[in-house]
Write a protein that holds these residues in place. Sequence first.
Motif, short mmCIF file in Angstrom:
data_model
loop_
_atom_site.label_atom_id
_atom_site.label_comp_id
_atom_site.label_asym_id
_atom_site.label_seq_id
_atom_site.Cartn_x
_atom_site.Cartn_y
_atom_site.Cartn_z
N LYS A 1 -2.56 5.50 -7.21
CA LYS A 1 -3.93 4.99 -6.78
C LYS A 1 -4.37 3.87 -7.49
O LYS A 1 -4.88 3.07 -7.02
CB LYS A 1 -4.84 6.44 -6.79
CG LYS A 1 -6.23 5.97 -5.86
CD LYS A 1 -7.13 7.12 -6.21
CE LYS A 1 -8.44 7.04 -5.47
NZ LYS A 1 -9.26 8.13 -5.19
N THR B 1 -1.30 10.70 2.06
CA THR B 1 -2.00 9.51 1.80
C THR B 1 -2.56 10.12 0.53
O THR B 1 -2.71 11.27 0.06
CB THR B 1 -3.16 9.71 2.84
OG1 THR B 1 -4.07 10.60 2.92
CG2 THR B 1 -2.75 8.98 3.99
N ILE B 2 -3.07 8.88 -0.40
CA ILE B 2 -3.80 9.31 -1.61
C ILE B 2 -5.27 8.97 -1.55
O ILE B 2 -5.77 8.08 -1.10
CB ILE B 2 -3.10 8.09 -2.69
CG1 ILE B 2 -1.76 8.27 -2.62
CG2 ILE B 2 -3.88 8.37 -4.10
CD1 ILE B 2 -1.16 7.17 -3.45
N GLN C 1 -2.47 9.71 -9.61
CA GLN C 1 -3.57 8.87 -10.08
C GLN C 1 -2.92 7.42 -10.49
O GLN C 1 -3.61 6.65 -10.31
CB GLN C 1 -4.15 9.47 -11.59
CG GLN C 1 -4.82 10.90 -11.20
CD GLN C 1 -5.03 11.64 -12.46
OE1 GLN C 1 -4.49 11.43 -13.66
NE2 GLN C 1 -5.75 12.48 -12.41
N THR D 1 0.72 -1.07 -0.03
CA THR D 1 -0.06 0.12 -0.01
C THR D 1 0.63 1.27 -0.08
O THR D 1 0.37 2.14 -0.09
CB THR D 1 -0.84 -0.02 1.42
OG1 THR D 1 -0.16 -0.07 2.53
CG2 THR D 1 -2.15 -1.23 1.18
N VAL E 1 -1.96 3.60 -1.29
CA VAL E 1 -2.75 4.58 -0.34
C VAL E 1 -2.01 5.43 0.30
O VAL E 1 -2.42 6.53 0.96
CB VAL E 1 -3.56 3.80 0.83
CG1 VAL E 1 -4.55 2.92 0.18
CG2 VAL E 1 -2.86 2.99 1.67
#
Length: 103
Positions: free
Chosen positions: A52, A102-103, A49, A21, A57
């Motif tokens: 993700k 964080t994404i 993008q 992650t 994350v």
Amino acid sequence: MTSCTPASGVGCGAIKRIDGTHGEIKSMRTAYERRRDGIASLLLTHMLQEAKALGLVRLSLETGSTEHFEQARKLYAKFGFEPCGPFAGYGPDPHSSFMTRTI
């Protein structure tokens, strides 16, 4: 490297997966003659993008701590990256700045 994304021949970036992650921006470059054209912002948007889409994350990075890297640190902060400690095997280094988001 997990991803290397060209930005129409004027920039590129690479993301390395740290674990399931968490990823790291390993490299982000803009052609010298295209600096200040917004390419870095477009590239960073695309890299977020892609991260993700890869199921990451969290995305972290290491950049320089000197004045030479001030604009890079400002760009990352504009995109929500915040200072953090060393990660993924990095150690404390007065020449390095570490950032994450964080994404």
